[in-house]
Scaffold this active site. Sequence first.
Site, short mmCIF file in Angstrom:
data_model
loop_
_atom_site.label_atom_id
_atom_site.label_comp_id
_atom_site.label_asym_id
_atom_site.label_seq_id
_atom_site.Cartn_x
_atom_site.Cartn_y
_atom_site.Cartn_z
N LYS A 1 0.93 4.45 6.96
CA LYS A 1 0.33 5.28 5.92
C LYS A 1 0.93 6.68 5.98
O LYS A 1 1.67 7.03 6.90
CB LYS A 1 -1.19 5.41 6.13
CG LYS A 1 -1.95 4.09 6.20
CD LYS A 1 -2.00 3.35 4.88
CE LYS A 1 -2.78 2.05 5.03
NZ LYS A 1 -2.73 1.23 3.78
N SER B 1 0.80 -1.22 0.00
CA SER B 1 0.00 0.00 0.00
C SER B 1 0.83 1.28 0.00
O SER B 1 0.31 2.35 -0.29
CB SER B 1 -0.94 0.02 1.21
OG SER B 1 -0.21 0.16 2.41
#
Length: 234
Positions: A117, A45
């Site tokens: 993230k 990701s």
Amino acid sequence: MTDVERPARWRRIIGSAWFHLALAFVVVGALLSFVAKPYWVPSGSMEQTLLVGDRVLVNRLAYVGDAHPSTGEIVVFDADESWGSGADLDEGPVKSVLRRLGELSGFGPSGTHTLIKRVIAGPGQTVACCSAEGAVTVDGEALDEPYVFEDFPFEPGALDCTTTPASPRCLPEVTVPEGRYLVLGDHRSLSADSAQHCRGGTENDGGCWLWARDEDIVGRAIVILWPVSRWGGL
């Protein structure tokens, strides 16, 4: 035991290899728990900034006191139950005990569902997507995001936020709540992140967002430790 024998015994204990080993374990555990901790990247990701299997060092002191994550910083955080799979995983009694021991000692993960993230916006900031050119905006300013890899398709006039269907890059405008952070993956089209349930929407629906909570942030990722060929700061 006489007063003379007692100091001699303590010198033998302190001078033993087992004592040094135990002391090293305690010191390293304290460093991992309170100062810096390695983190293994489990998914794609954050490509191409971070690759699957990369080991990064997380600064656990980055946000102590009045310091808070800023736009563009990469953070590791414990996802709460709203993030779904992994957060409420039934580990079984043995694995649960081992994980809790790891949390206390610093040698294990900080939670059952830990994610990495990039911070896009913090409390009070307003996020929307997209600008006419397809950029994410924060407080009306378009972000320059050279790190984004394989973004969702966006073509002004053909597939944008005014077309039907709208581009999956489009997001409803939202103001980040107090104590929360909007986080996205650099591999935008592959990332399960704050916007995963809001994509393709232009109507304001605050219920679709997932937030990284202030109290769940482990720290800031500052450097790639491994593999050696990818060593470098973040």
